[in-house]
Design a protein around this motif. Structure first.
Motif, mmCIF file in Angstrom:
data_model
loop_
_atom_site.group_PDB
_atom_site.id
_atom_site.type_symbol
_atom_site.label_atom_id
_atom_site.label_comp_id
_atom_site.label_asym_id
_atom_site.label_seq_id
_atom_site.Cartn_x
_atom_site.Cartn_y
_atom_site.Cartn_z
ATOM 1 N N ALA A 68 1.342 3.363 1.330
ATOM 2 C CA ALA A 68 0.106 2.784 1.873
ATOM 3 C C ALA A 68 -1.097 3.654 1.539
ATOM 4 N N TRP A 104 -1.610 -4.987 5.207
ATOM 5 C CA TRP A 104 -1.548 -4.402 6.543
ATOM 6 C C TRP A 104 -0.877 -5.332 7.544
ATOM 7 N N LEU A 137 2.979 -4.031 6.159
ATOM 8 C CA LEU A 137 3.041 -2.843 7.008
ATOM 9 C C LEU A 137 3.147 -3.209 8.483
#
Length: 596
Positions: A123, A137, A145
């Motif tokens: 990331a 995200w 994520l």
């Protein structure tokens, strides 16, 4: 970028991929096997053998799925706009940042998650390379994520529930009985059924993409899974039950391990006339031995700790040390000196290596002095031998229980005092079950955590071999899974003891019945997450399951929450540190001045 630059990045990326896999074995896999070793169900050396076999099986048959998440789920392949060189550099920096952080933590016996180290580094690299807006995200169909970091809280909690449920089932069925030994023997096939079913499910249900099992109908998956689990239970009933029946209930100490092949014939075997008690190992966590006991292998003990000694109680007293006469640092140094003195007496290659290092210390002056160069040439083979064999002679149990008289030793004594000790005959039965659950947990780890290293390496290899960033969407070659799983096993064998010694019994009291519950709870959780292509930390799962089983003792004092707190803090700190390292490293390379 020229072709030579591609080759250079590929070589560096391969080195960091191997280093990341090595650290994964020394950190995460060691934590997974710490439960079995801590319970005394299996020795450290046996754990190395079983760990190697089942890590590779899990990685090769199932591991490619989570690798795809690491490859394409965090940084979309399209974000690189076909620039294979930048893509190779990005994943190389991610591997460098993650492996460096985990290596530092392993050196200092600080347990962190290699899974979240790499994810955080990827990331960070993504932000530096293509901008924060391009990094996934959110949930991203379970591959972003948001989905991955959701496991940070979900996985330990789910593992704790699974582990507690399994152990409470054992308590209700076996431990609370007035005569629990027969119950433990006759119900053992059921727990073999659970372990066999879960291990089979992880292969058959969607399985490895290269095997094409995802297209099989539901009835096929259910029948093969349950059939295999039932087959394992049937074999346990035919061979395992008669074996432990003869050894424990009949107290026949003449039954050797290979006699399990006799199956039901063991029911009719007549025990010797002097068979008055079952001769089973002592599964007490802390044991006391005489000063000259050769079984001591821990540099963290002052008095010796070994197996098979008997006293009036199952739980032996902690190793003692006079802390008022020496500092804690002095006590630890005394223990290490004594441990090394014992190793120098051994006849094998490790004994030779330890004697060589002891008898050839570096002389005065700098390393490049001629005398020191000659000494170094003698020491190098011995240093390599020690690096390979030192961990195999380490006493994990002594290091975990601490030294009596020190704050840590007293804390562990309080934790152990709140855990009920069950008969050794019962625990002996579950020690066999735990071998299977440990192998299942290792298979689950190989299926899930191999994606940490092989995902970025597959991207680097694909871009290097084709010159196109689009190759990152291709499937992971089997040979890459095999190479990195072997490297993971090497890390477990040579350096895993450094993490094992601070895990296991450092959290709560371990025994085979508790250990198999912990491992099954963690294995179920890891496999569930793996089937949904979610990389999850095996370390977090086994830690959550350990806490869950520890709480089944009925007291919060049965869990060392200081150790748990340190673990959680290390997990949380991993995210910003690994992410920052990866982002800064990538930013430096991208913005480095060019003189061409």
């Amino acid at each position: 970028m020229t072709l030579s630059q591609y080759d250079y990045i590929f070589a560096i990326g391969t080195c960091f991929a191997l280093l990341d896999a090595y650290n994964n074995g020394a950190n995460d896999v060691a934590n997974a096997w710490a439960t079995s070793v801590s319970s005394r169900s299996i020795t450290y050396r046996q754990a190395m053998i079983f760990g190697t076999v089942f890590e590779m099986l899990g990685a090769i048959t199932v591991g490619a799925r989570t690798a795809d998440t690491i490859k394409n789920g965090i940084i979309p392949n399209e974000a690189f706009q076909g620039n294979a060189g930048v893509q190779m550099l990005a994943f190389t920096c991610a591997l460098a940042a993650a492996s460096s952080w985990v290596m530092w933590c392993t050196k200092h016996s600080a347990h962190v998650s290699s899974t979240y180290s790499l994810i955080s580094a990827v990331a960070g690299v993504g932000v530096a390379t293509v901008g924060a807006s391009q990094v996934q995200w959110g949930w991203n169909e379970g591959k972003g994520l948001g989905a991955i970091f959701a496991g940070l809280g979900m996985a330990p909690a789910i593992s704790a529930c699974f582990g507690a449920i399994i152990f409470m089932l054992i308590k209700l069925v076996v431990h609370i009985r007035s005569n629990p030994v027969p119950w433990a023997i006759w119900t053992s096939p059921f727990f073999f059924l659970i372990a066999g079913t879960i291990c089979t499910l992880s292969i058959v249900y969607k399985g490895s993409p290269s095997l094409g099992l995802s297209s099989k109908p539901s009835w096929y998956i259910a029948s093969v899974t349950m059939g295999t689990g039932a087959g394992v239970a049937l074999l346990a009933g035919l061979f395992f039950v008669p074996f432990v029946y003869a050894r424990i209930l009949k107290k026949d100490y003449t039954v050797k391990w290979y006699m399990f092949l006799m199956g039901p014939l063991l029911f009719t075997r007549t025990p010797p006339a002097d068979a008055i008690e079952a001769r089973v190992p002592d599964y007490a966590v802390v044991q006391h031995a005489d000063e000259d006991d050769e079984s001591t292998n821990s540099p963290d003990s002052i008095t010796e700790i070994g197996e098979g000694k008997t006293t009036d109680s199952n739980e032996k007293r902690l190793v003692t040390a006079e802390t008022n006469e020496a500092s804690y640092k002095d006590l630890m140094q005394q223990g290490q000196d004594k441990f090394h003195a014992r190793l120098r007496k051994k006849a094998g290659p490790l004994g030779w290596a330890m004697r060589t290092l002891h008898e050839n210390p570096m002389g005065p002056g700098e390393m490049y002095e001629l005398n020191n160069i000659r000494i170094l040439l003698i020491r190098i083979p011995a240093m390599l031998t020690c690096g390979l064999l030192y961990g195999l002679h380490y006493d994990i149990h002594a290091a975990q229980s601490g030294i009596s008289g020190t704050p840590e030793g007293e804390r562990m004594a309080r934790v152990y005092a709140h855990a009920k000790k069950y008969p050794n005959e019962v625990e002996h039965t579950y020690s066999f079950v735990q071998v299977l659950t440990a192998c299942t947990a290792s298979f689950a780890h190989g299926a899930n955590d191999i994606g940490n290293s092989v995902g970025p390496w597959a991207v680097i290899y694909g871009a290097w071999s084709t010159g196109s960033a689009a190759e990152a969407k291709a499937s992971v070659p089997i040979w890459q899974l095999a190479v990195l799983s072997a490297t993971i096993s090497l890390g477990l064998i040579t350096y895993g003891y450094n993490i094992m010694k601070v895990m296991g019994n450092k959290i709560t009291y371990h025994s085979p019945s508790r250990g198999c519950s912990m491992e099954m709870g963690a294995a179920i959780t890891v496999l569930v997450f793996s089937q949904f292509s979610l990389p999850v930390s095996t370390s977090m799962c086994i830690t959550g399951a350990t806490v869950g089983v520890g709480l089944c003792n009925g007291s919060l004092k049965a869990v060392n929450f200081q150790r748990v707190g340190l673990l959680v803090m290390a997990w949380i700190m991993t995210i910003p540190i690994a992410g920052t390292l990866g982002g800064v490293l990538m930013g430096l390379f991208l913005n480095a001045p060019s003189f061409s």
